[in-house]
Design a protein around this motif. Structure first.
Motif, mmCIF file in Angstrom:
data_model
loop_
_atom_site.group_PDB
_atom_site.id
_atom_site.type_symbol
_atom_site.label_atom_id
_atom_site.label_comp_id
_atom_site.label_asym_id
_atom_site.label_seq_id
_atom_site.Cartn_x
_atom_site.Cartn_y
_atom_site.Cartn_z
ATOM 1 N N SER A 25 35.227 51.781 46.539
ATOM 2 C CA SER A 25 36.072 50.647 46.179
ATOM 3 C C SER A 25 35.819 50.173 44.755
ATOM 4 O O SER A 25 36.658 49.478 44.178
ATOM 5 C CB SER A 25 35.852 49.487 47.153
ATOM 6 N N GLU A 26 34.661 50.506 44.184
ATOM 7 C CA GLU A 26 34.348 50.107 42.813
ATOM 8 C C GLU A 26 34.125 51.350 41.959
ATOM 9 O O GLU A 26 33.346 52.224 42.327
ATOM 10 C CB GLU A 26 33.106 49.219 42.763
ATOM 11 N N CYS B 212 38.969 47.764 43.869
ATOM 12 C CA CYS B 212 40.019 47.485 44.845
ATOM 13 C C CYS B 212 39.387 47.606 46.227
ATOM 14 O O CYS B 212 38.718 48.581 46.537
ATOM 15 C CB CYS B 212 41.204 48.425 44.680
ATOM 16 N N ASP B 213 39.560 46.571 47.043
ATOM 17 C CA ASP B 213 38.983 46.531 48.382
ATOM 18 C C ASP B 213 40.045 46.985 49.378
ATOM 19 O O ASP B 213 41.151 46.423 49.433
ATOM 20 C CB ASP B 213 38.506 45.114 48.713
ATOM 21 N N ARG C 275 40.967 43.063 42.830
ATOM 22 C CA ARG C 275 40.337 41.826 42.342
ATOM 23 C C ARG C 275 40.970 41.354 41.041
ATOM 24 O O ARG C 275 41.114 40.159 40.813
ATOM 25 C CB ARG C 275 38.839 42.057 42.145
ATOM 26 N N GLN C 276 41.339 42.285 40.178
ATOM 27 C CA GLN C 276 42.009 41.946 38.928
ATOM 28 C C GLN C 276 43.048 43.018 38.633
ATOM 29 O O GLN C 276 42.725 44.205 38.615
ATOM 30 C CB GLN C 276 41.026 41.890 37.746
ATOM 31 N N ARG D 191 43.443 45.267 48.340
ATOM 32 C CA ARG D 191 43.351 43.996 47.603
ATOM 33 C C ARG D 191 42.623 44.272 46.294
ATOM 34 O O ARG D 191 41.450 44.634 46.299
ATOM 35 C CB ARG D 191 42.588 42.954 48.415
#
Length: 762
Positions: A263-264, A231-232, A213-214, A211
């Motif tokens: 994830s970041e 992204c998760d 986020r943007q 998923r």
């Protein structure tokens, strides 16, 4: 699946001689697969040969690894090693002696003991797959196999997703994460009462999902601020996350950093080159998924080219160029002073601006804009501001345009003065480069060696000729000539003899009991120099000497009304007026007659108010207006808080008083104040004002504070009657809001009414 082969043979004796006997022990045997066992073949007489035969009839050779034969005296031993099902059957032992032969047999039964041979744990599958859980159970006769999950028997008839295959494996179609856990594989052989079970851990791996986020992230370059792309990832086992750009894996360092699970990703020191597509990839045992995040990097405008220029006046044209970088591509505007030349203002399609007279043309293309000046004027010199703008910011820079031009002379052409009075003739010169200035009269340079009436003064931009006329010959034409490297310009200035002003005209008189207000029009001809003062003369009509008073003109344009005082009530007067300039006094106006009013009450005073530094004290000042033909005897001051029901005790002050300070007022409160002038005929209408005190301050620790509960009137001079005005205060108070008994009009804060109406500034 293994099958037991059982062969039962009977013991048969052969032989011609009754004396040859063969005995095999044991006569029957059961062997478990994998076991080893021996058998004895005993002959009762000496014999030359004892042989063993397989169930297939093949003679057993003595050198086989799985079956061995040994002979000792009259006993032959058969050993079967690690029996398997193929070894089952009837084995024959044959003895020979001479022509005699005898044999014995042994029926060997081999069975498979219940055993779980292959049940690995854990067994891993991917969610959604058709899973086969392996558990190989062997036995003879064939075993009965069942499965349990979470203590409950798996029944294929109750759930179509389950199926027990022919090899006893458990099949689960579309396996789910909820199917994860420990399964028990159980085998039974009923005829022998054997049972065996084996737990198998089943792990269901879930395909990674991402998923973001943007999908698109915007950033601004060169701002020293990081950007985070995120992204998760979900899945089982927990996926690992990696980032790539242009298929190159990004690693932790000075440019990129990652949080604990990856994830970041933080990108530091964003620049335009960081703009790209970044791929986030999540991996686990089930597989991998990737998503793309687009990083768009915007760049504030940066002016990369702008140069100063030098040109000459009347040059056909000059062009200033401004180049700027940025993303989005910046728009460029030009301005000169307060005027902005906007791109596209005149021609939106071609992005062209052109002034109405065609003197200025601005053209823009992509990141370049040019400003063209056609037929350059000296007034075009100065700073041209180039401003580049886009959505993320702007930058501006200045181009200096230097225009070289011949001198231009300015200044008043005509100057008035009179004999003995100095006058300055100003020759203001605009030139670049700077010009030299010379003065001439009748073709001769000034000042002359034999003249004393002329002096020169100079500044950076002007030359002043000071002329003090001594005779009529000093009046006339003077020439100023300015010269620089570009050219020369001359200009004639006239010094003219000034005259006295013409007469003003009286237009209106407003008479009171003891004064009169006169309105007039200025002289039609000032004589060439400003009117400096006016003089009024007045007297009782047709008799006595004239009284006179001068009035200075303090501001340009002067007053349009003048006031005379000290008049007698109910009396006929006549008045005339003169205008005076530096040359002298002009003729008088026509006489204007008027009659003063009888004695009456005075006019309301004109009020002003000011908060004192304490914030809860108010200074009320007044200016006396018409006294009604009788001297003012007292001023009466009344005040109260706007919302209060009663007025504070009135204050009576002597006629010479000009202000009063009201102390000890409530904080942040609106007050109404009335001031009345009193003469022997009575009291004026009240002049009123309203004012709000300041909010209460925060007291400093240890600060002593004193509040006067009574107002203290103050005077700029001693009371002319010799009384202390504070002592003259009447504390009887007022029972109504107006000393005359009329309720005055309430006014907003800072407002004034009455004849002294004006606006106060807080």
């Amino acid at each position: 699946m293994l099958h037991t082969k059982t062969f039962i043979w009977t013991l048969i004796f052969f032989g011609a001689a009754a004396s040859l006997e063969v005995k095999v022990t044991p006569s029957y045997s059961e062997i478990s697969v994998g076991q080893s066992k021996f058998f004895l073949c005993e002959v009762d007489t000496d014999t030359q040969e004892i042989d063993w035969y397989l169930p297939s009839g093949e003679k057993i050779s003595p050198n086989r690894p799985d079956i061995s034969i040994t002979l000792s005296d009259r006993i032959s031993t058969l050993i079967i090693y690690n029996a398997d099902l193929d070894k089952a059957g009837v084995y024959r032992c044959v003895a020979r002696s001479g022509d005699s032969e005898a044999q014995g047999t042994i029926n060997v039964t081999i069975f498979q003991q219940l055993e779980i041979k292959n049940a690995p744990s854990p067994q891993e599958f991917t969610e959604g797959d058709t899973a086969s859980i392996v558990c190989d159970v062997v036995a003879s006769p064939p075993p009965v196999v069942t499965w349990r999950h979470k203590g409950i028997r798996v029944r294929a008839e109750n759930d179509v997703r389950y199926k027990i295959l022919n090899n006893n494996h458990l099949q689960i179609r579309g396996i789910r994460k909820s199917d994860e856990g420990t399964y028990v594989c159980e085998g039974r052989v009923m005829v022998r009462g054997e049972i065996s079970l084996m737990p198998v851990d089943v792990i269901v791996n879930v395909f990674p999902t991402i998923r973001i986020r943007q999908a698109e992230v915007n950033a601004t370059a060169d701002m020293s601020q990081p950007v985070i792309l995120a992204c998760d990832a979900d899945g089982s086992p927990e996926p690992t996350v990696t980032w790539t750009r242009n298929k190159i894996v990004l690693e932790n360092g000075n440019k990129y950093s990652f949080n604990e699970d990856g994830s970041e990703m933080t990108i530091k020191g964003i620049i335009k080159l960081d703009e790209s597509e970044y791929v986030c990839t999540a991996r686990n045992k089930a597989g991998q998924q990737e998503k793309e995040i687009s990083l768009k990097v915007f760049v504030k405008p940066k002016i990369t080219y702008l140069e100063n220029l030098t040109t000459s006046e009347l040059e056909e044209q000059v062009m200033l160029t401004c180049e700027a970088l940025g993303d989005p591509t910046p728009t460029i505007t030009w301005s000169f002073g307060s005027h902005v030349f906007t791109e596209g203002e005149s021609d939106l399609h071609n992005r062209i601006y052109q002034s109405a007279d065609g003197h200025v043309v601005v053209r823009s293309d992509a990141r370049v804009s040019s400003l063209t000046l056609k037929t350059v004027q000296y007034s075009d010199a100065g700073e041209y501001l180039c401003t580049a703008r886009n959505a993320v910011g702007q930058e501006a820079d200045v181009a200096h345009l230097e225009v070289r031009y011949a001198p231009k002379i300015q200044g008043a052409v005509t100057v008035y003065t009179w004999e003995g009075n100095s006058a300055n003739i100003s020759c203001e010169v605009l030139a670049h480069p700077a010009a030299s200035v010379a003065w001439f009269r009748d073709g001769l340079p000034l000042p002359s060696s034999n003249g004393t009436s002329v002096r020169l003064f100079s500044t950076a931009t002007a030359s002043y000729l000071e002329v003090t006329p001594e005779s009529q010959s000093d009046f006339g034409s003077y020439n100023c000539t300015a010269t620089n490297a570009i050219g020369t310009e001359s200009k004639e200035f006239l010094l003219i003899q000034a005259e006295v002003p013409s007469s003003p005209s009286l237009t209106k008189v407003e008479a009171f009991s003891g004064s009169a207000r006169l309105e007039f029009q200025e002289p039609e001809a000032g004589g060439g120099v400003p009117v400096l003062r006016y003089r009024l003369e007045w007297r009782q009509a047709g008799r006595g000497r004239w009284d006179s008073k001068l009035y200075e003109v303090l501001e340009a344009g002067g007053p349009s009304a003048l006031t005379i005082g000290g008049l007698k009530p109910d009396t006929h007067y006549e008045v005339k007026m003169y205008a005076i300039n530096g040359k002298g006094e002009g003729d008088s106006s026509q006489l204007l007659a008027f009659v003063t009013e009888p004695v009456r009450e005075p006019s309301a005073p004109r009020l002003e108010a000011q908060l004192q530094p304490a914030g809860n004290a108010l200074r009320v000042s007044w200016t006396k207006q018409d006294d009604g033909g009788s001297p003012i005897t007292h001023y009466i001051v009344s005040y109260k808080a706007k919302l209060a029901s009663n007025w504070r005790p009135e204050i009576r002050l002597p006629s010479g008083s000009e202000f009063v300070v009201l102390h000890g007022l409530d904080w942040n409160t609106e007050y109404n104040v009335y001031v009345v002038a009193e003469n022997r005929r009575g009291q004026s209408q009240p002049a009123t004002l309203a004012l709000r005190t300041a909010p209460a301050p925060t007291a400093a620790p240890g600060t002593a504070r004193w509040h006067s509960r009574h107002p203290l009137p103050c005077h700029p001079e001693p009371d002319p009657l010799g009384f202390n005005s504070a002592a003259s205060t009447n504390h009887a108070g007022l029972g109504v809001s107006d000393p005359r008994g009329a309720q005055p009009t309430q006014l907003p804060a800072w407002g004034l009414t009455g004849e002294g109406e004006r606006e106060l500034q807080p």
